[in-house]
Design a protein around this motif. Structure first.
Motif, PDB file in Angstrom:
ATOM      1  N   SER A 261      13.861   2.406   6.172  1.00 37.78           N
ATOM      2  CA  SER A 261      13.951   2.115   4.730  1.00 37.78           C
ATOM      3  C   SER A 261      12.636   1.661   4.130  1.00 37.78           C
ATOM      4  O   SER A 261      12.483   1.680   2.903  1.00 37.78           O
ATOM      5  CB  SER A 261      15.017   1.039   4.484  1.00 37.78           C
ATOM      6  N   GLY A 262      11.698   1.210   4.974  1.00 38.37           N
ATOM      7  CA  GLY A 262      10.408   0.772   4.461  1.00 38.37           C
ATOM      8  C   GLY A 262      10.554  -0.340   3.445  1.00 38.37           C
ATOM      9  O   GLY A 262      11.330  -1.284   3.634  1.00 38.37           O
TER      10      GLY A 262
ATOM     11  N   LEU B 212       0.831  -1.198   0.000  1.00 36.66           N
ATOM     12  CA  LEU B 212       0.000   0.000   0.000  1.00 36.66           C
ATOM     13  C   LEU B 212       0.865   1.248   0.000  1.00 36.66           C
ATOM     14  O   LEU B 212       0.600   2.203  -0.747  1.00 36.66           O
ATOM     15  CB  LEU B 212      -0.921  -0.002   1.222  1.00 36.66           C
ATOM     16  N   TYR B 213       1.907   1.246   0.808  1.00 39.30           N
ATOM     17  CA  TYR B 213       2.789   2.403   0.871  1.00 39.30           C
ATOM     18  C   TYR B 213       3.495   2.628  -0.469  1.00 39.30           C
ATOM     19  O   TYR B 213       3.562   3.750  -0.976  1.00 39.30           O
ATOM     20  CB  TYR B 213       3.824   2.224   1.976  1.00 39.30           C
ATOM     21  N   SER B 214       4.018   1.562  -1.053  1.00 36.74           N
ATOM     22  CA  SER B 214       4.744   1.672  -2.323  1.00 36.74           C
ATOM     23  C   SER B 214       3.855   2.209  -3.433  1.00 36.74           C
ATOM     24  O   SER B 214       4.320   2.920  -4.331  1.00 36.74           O
ATOM     25  CB  SER B 214       5.309   0.311  -2.729  1.00 36.74           C
ATOM     26  N   ALA B 215       2.572   1.886  -3.372  1.00 36.49           N
ATOM     27  CA  ALA B 215       1.648   2.306  -4.420  1.00 36.49           C
ATOM     28  C   ALA B 215       1.215   3.762  -4.272  1.00 36.49           C
ATOM     29  O   ALA B 215       0.624   4.327  -5.199  1.00 36.49           O
ATOM     30  CB  ALA B 215       0.416   1.407  -4.415  1.00 36.49           C
TER      31      ALA B 215
ATOM     32  N   ILE C 183      11.597  -0.445  11.771  1.00 38.28           N
ATOM     33  CA  ILE C 183      10.969  -1.005  12.967  1.00 38.28           C
ATOM     34  C   ILE C 183       9.913  -2.042  12.595  1.00 38.28           C
ATOM     35  O   ILE C 183       9.516  -2.865  13.414  1.00 38.28           O
ATOM     36  CB  ILE C 183      10.345   0.120  13.818  1.00 38.28           C
ATOM     37  N   SER C 184       9.472  -1.995  11.330  1.00 34.22           N
ATOM     38  CA  SER C 184       8.386  -2.859  10.866  1.00 34.22           C
ATOM     39  C   SER C 184       8.922  -4.139  10.232  1.00 34.22           C
ATOM     40  O   SER C 184       9.599  -4.093   9.206  1.00 34.22           O
ATOM     41  CB  SER C 184       7.522  -2.106   9.848  1.00 34.22           C
ATOM     42  N   ARG C 185       8.593  -5.266  10.816  1.00 33.18           N
ATOM     43  CA  ARG C 185       9.000  -6.549  10.253  1.00 33.18           C
ATOM     44  C   ARG C 185       8.376  -6.796   8.878  1.00 33.18           C
ATOM     45  O   ARG C 185       9.071  -7.262   7.952  1.00 33.18           O
ATOM     46  CB  ARG C 185       8.633  -7.677  11.224  1.00 33.18           C
TER      47      ARG C 185
ATOM     48  N   VAL D  55      24.972   7.742   8.113  1.00 35.36           N
ATOM     49  CA  VAL D  55      23.558   7.452   8.363  1.00 35.36           C
ATOM     50  C   VAL D  55      22.710   8.312   7.436  1.00 35.36           C
ATOM     51  O   VAL D  55      22.981   9.505   7.255  1.00 35.36           O
ATOM     52  CB  VAL D  55      23.175   7.734   9.828  1.00 35.36           C
ATOM     53  N   THR D  56      21.689   7.702   6.850  1.00 36.25           N
ATOM     54  CA  THR D  56      20.691   8.442   6.083  1.00 36.25           C
ATOM     55  C   THR D  56      19.307   8.058   6.592  1.00 36.25           C
ATOM     56  O   THR D  56      19.112   6.987   7.183  1.00 36.25           O
ATOM     57  CB  THR D  56      20.766   8.132   4.569  1.00 36.25           C
ATOM     58  N   SER D  57      18.360   8.942   6.361  1.00 36.83           N
ATOM     59  CA  SER D  57      16.965   8.647   6.707  1.00 36.83           C
ATOM     60  C   SER D  57      16.077   9.614   5.935  1.00 36.83           C
ATOM     61  O   SER D  57      16.330  10.822   5.915  1.00 36.83           O
ATOM     62  CB  SER D  57      16.728   8.810   8.213  1.00 36.83           C
ATOM     63  N   PHE D  58      15.043   9.071   5.308  1.00 38.52           N
ATOM     64  CA  PHE D  58      14.162   9.899   4.494  1.00 38.52           C
ATOM     65  C   PHE D  58      12.709   9.699   4.926  1.00 38.52           C
ATOM     66  O   PHE D  58      12.164   8.610   4.817  1.00 38.52           O
ATOM     67  CB  PHE D  58      14.330   9.561   3.002  1.00 38.52           C
ATOM     68  N   TYR D  59      12.131  10.760   5.461  1.00 36.60           N
ATOM     69  CA  TYR D  59      10.729  10.770   5.862  1.00 36.60           C
ATOM     70  C   TYR D  59      10.379   9.625   6.825  1.00 36.60           C
ATOM     71  O   TYR D  59       9.393   8.919   6.626  1.00 36.60           O
ATOM     72  CB  TYR D  59       9.818  10.756   4.637  1.00 36.60           C
ATOM     73  N   CYS D  60      11.184   9.470   7.846  1.00 37.30           N
ATOM     74  CA  CYS D  60      10.924   8.457   8.868  1.00 37.30           C
ATOM     75  C   CYS D  60      10.875   9.058  10.268  1.00 37.30           C
ATOM     76  O   CYS D  60      10.003   8.715  11.065  1.00 37.30           O
ATOM     77  CB  CYS D  60      12.002   7.369   8.806  1.00 37.30           C
ATOM     78  N   LEU D  61      11.804   9.942  10.586  1.00 38.52           N
ATOM     79  CA  LEU D  61      11.998  10.372  11.970  1.00 38.52           C
ATOM     80  C   LEU D  61      10.815  11.146  12.525  1.00 38.52           C
ATOM     81  O   LEU D  61      10.693  11.301  13.747  1.00 38.52           O
ATOM     82  CB  LEU D  61      13.280  11.194  12.086  1.00 38.52           C
TER      83      LEU D  61
END
Length: 276
Positions: free
Chosen positions: A41-42, A6-9, A66-68, A107-113
């Protein structure tokens, strides 16, 4: 936000904005070599499609989430890539550095924190995960008016029992008066050298109301807790409430319309000093 398909779409906006930021910092990213950790990373496509081609060819990336279900989805799709590995990780955990201290070069992070609440713990962990001289590039939503829909829906009796922890999912900077200054002060207090910290006004046009509702559903943390029939009601109400914080753009004077959504985004580049 725990359903990778759902997120990828529905992540066109996130993908386009992240591509622009990665291009903007392409020189800095190109110098990132060694072990890189990507936080949140989703489903993995942002790392594989956008980040990895810009990194130093000698670098490897640990995709964490955090999501398995997100990690399992990413592993199935990208697990054959030798430069990528996967790690289940809660960046807010107070015991994180006990086994990962100074294990990473970048370290990188995009739209997570923006989904974290204890930001001091988050940035302390990131600082301690890095080798001296390591760098951080992250983007995070500062203020997204559509998130105010959560608080409204949490007060509706039929949804309330599923949204008791609503405050956990509203960003800590959502209504801050001086968010950029507050963030910079926190980062410096943790020990980072702040090389760049901007709070940018961004906007995005969704072609239809359904497209906007689809995006809101893809990041919603509550709907999956509800029975199927209630999910359908909630999705309708979520779309209605979220659109109260957008602009409706009519097309050619007919009933069709687009949705203009606005928000503020932190774009930050940091360094951990060689000597602290």
């Amino acid at each position: 936000m725990f359903e990778p398909a759902l997120y990828s779409a529905n992540d066109k906006q996130v993908r386009e904005e992240t591509s622009e930021y990665i291009e903007e910092f392409s020189d800095e990213i190109g110098q990132m070599s060694g072990r890189c950790l990507d936080i949140g990373s989703g489903p993995g496509h942002i790392v594989v499609d956008l980040l990895l081609p810009k990194l130093n060819p000698k670098s490897t990336v640990i995709c964490s989430d955090i999501s398995r279900p997100m990690l399992d989805y990413a592993k199935e799709k990208y697990g054959a890539d030798e430069r990528i590995s996967f790690l289940e990780l809660d960046i807010e955990s107070p015991t994180l550095v006990e086994y990962l201290g100074e294990k990473f070069d970048h370290v990188t992070s995009f739209y997570c924190l923006q989904f974290c609440q204890d930001m001091r713990q988050v940035f302390k962990n990131i600082f301690d995960l890095l080798q001296p001289g390591g760098t951080v590039l992250f983007t995070s939503v500062c203020n997204h008016p559509c998130e105010d829909a959560y608080k409204i829906l949490a007060a509706v009796p039929r949804y309330k029992r599923y949204m008791m922890d609503v405050d956990r999912f509203v960003g800590v900077f959502q209504h801050a008066k001086r968010p950029r200054e507050t963030l910079k002060s926190l980062l410096r207090d943790v020990g980072f050298e702040v090389c760049h910290c901007s709070n940018r006004h961004t906007s995005y046009i969704y072609d239809t109301p359904d497209a906007h509702t689809g995006f809101m559903a893809s990041i919603d943390p509550f709907m999956s807790r509800m029975p199927d029939e209630l999910q359908r009601e909630y999705l309708i109400d979520l779309g209605i409430e979220a659109r109260r914080h957008t602009f409706i753009v009519n097309k050619d004077g007919n009933d069709d319309c687009s949705i203009l959504s606005r928000r503020h985004t932190f774009v930050v580049y940091l360094k951990k000093p060689l000597v602290h």
